[in-house]
Design an enzyme around this catalytic site. Structure first.
Site, PDB file in Angstrom:
ATOM      1  N   HIS A   1      -1.043   4.009  -3.664  1.00 30.22           N
ATOM      2  CA  HIS A   1      -0.803   4.961  -4.768  1.00 30.22           C
ATOM      3  C   HIS A   1      -0.300   6.298  -4.207  1.00 30.22           C
ATOM      4  O   HIS A   1      -0.910   7.355  -4.411  1.00 30.22           O
ATOM      5  CB  HIS A   1      -2.120   5.150  -5.531  1.00 30.22           C
TER       6      HIS A   1
ATOM      7  N   GLU B   1       4.640   4.229  -6.085  1.00 29.04           N
ATOM      8  CA  GLU B   1       3.571   3.401  -5.515  1.00 29.04           C
ATOM      9  C   GLU B   1       4.081   1.984  -5.279  1.00 29.04           C
ATOM     10  O   GLU B   1       4.481   1.304  -6.212  1.00 29.04           O
ATOM     11  CB  GLU B   1       2.388   3.367  -6.496  1.00 29.04           C
TER      12      GLU B   1
END
EC number: 5.1.3.15
Length: 315
Positions: free
Chosen positions: A168, A272
């Protein structure tokens, strides 16, 4: 610079006394990794400029995940399943793996650390699957940052398990309205702001003027983030991670997050690398590997436009 500052790998204390590892490369680039979450919180180039975004309001206190850097989403991305959003790997204490199984490709870098996460009894109650999650974080000789995850099903009950996954990554940008993302044009995506409905991206580079939360599908192995103001381009290379999530909370969501400054959305962008749409399934003894490599290169502008083909074609 003293000798102690030159060591390629140093274990020390970070915020609130949490253990962290600092990786250093001879030309001056560095990376910081917290054992809490196996979480990269800093990546600096040889000029000492921070390339990752961490919120000024980030809470470095378990069980709250650290807001920014590179949280690891496992065994569940976001709300794609019954577990807490983004799973539990990002708020567990990882261990240093002193004796990891060999990598088929070993880089020349001395600045790397191997971490390992295994489920506790409590973890097995919420997600009843035995696994070993090995993470290698490497700072390459040119200042590139590589994360390699190896996840193995170690169960003895003969049962497979499935998971979704993401790195992320929060990139630091000068001004979100001056940023373009290239490499995702014309692709299908699921729009998390519209009930995960499927759409097709237009042919132009992606720019930002409002909240975005999209999962791009079947993405190329290379994606570029162009920061016009900083004249810097981030290049993301990935392997084993077919999806790419693009997220910026914009002003309303930013205000609603306690651990995120009201205006900080202007200075960050999450791109991400992920495996979300099709969960990964491992039979006992099987191992999955997912790798991302991040580099930051100066952009050469020509009439205010970078030649996107040059960035995306040069390997």
């Amino acid at each position: 610079m003293s000798n102690s500052e030159r060591v390629p790998v140093e274990l020390c204390k970070g915020v609130n006394g949490l253990d962290k590892v600092i990786l250093r490369e001879v030309r001056g680039s560095s990376v910081e990794v917290y054992l809490y979450g196996g979480h990269v919180t800093s990546w600096k180039n040889e000029h000492g400029e921070e390339l990752l975004f961490v919120s000024s309001k980030a809470i470095f206190k378990p069980p709250k995940p650290i807001r920014g850097g590179i949280p690891i989403c496992f065994p569940q991305f976001s709300n794609h399943g019954p577990l807490e959003p983004h799973g539990f790997a990002r708020n567990r204490i990882w261990s240093i793996d002193a004796d990891p199984p060999p990598f088929p490709t070993s880089s020349s870098s001395k600045a790397f650390i191997d971490l390992i996460l295994k489920p506790s009894e409590e973890d097995l109650k919420i997600w009843p699957h035995s696994f070993e999650f090995r993470l290698r974080v490497t700072l390459g000789p040119g200042g590139d940052l590589m994360l390699t995850s190896r996840i193995r099903n170690t169960s003895t009950d003969g049962k497979p398990f499935s998971f979704t996954f993401a790195y992320h990554t929060y990139f630091s940008v000068s001004d979100i309205s001056e940023v373009r993302v290239e490499g995702l044009e014309t692709l299908d995506y699921l729009d998390n702001l519209q009930n995960k409905e499927r759409f097709t991206e237009q042919g132009d580079a992606i720019t930002f003027e409002s909240e975005v939360d999209k999962i791009y599908l079947s993405t190329p192995t290379k994606i570029a983030i162009l920061d016009h103001e900083k004249k810097r381009t981030f290049v993301i290379r990935k392997d084993g991670l077919p999806d790419a999530v693009v997220w910026n909370p914009w002003d309303k969501k930013a205000k609603a997050m306690a651990d995120f400054g009201d205006d900080e959305y202007k200075h960050m962008l999450c791109v991400e690398t992920a495996a979300v749409e099709k969960p990964i399934t491992l039979k006992p003894g099987e191992e999955w590997r997912g790798r991302q490599e991040l580099s930051a290169v100066p952009s050469s502008y020509c009439s205010g436009q970078l030649d996107p083909q040059r960035v995306l074609q040069s390997s």
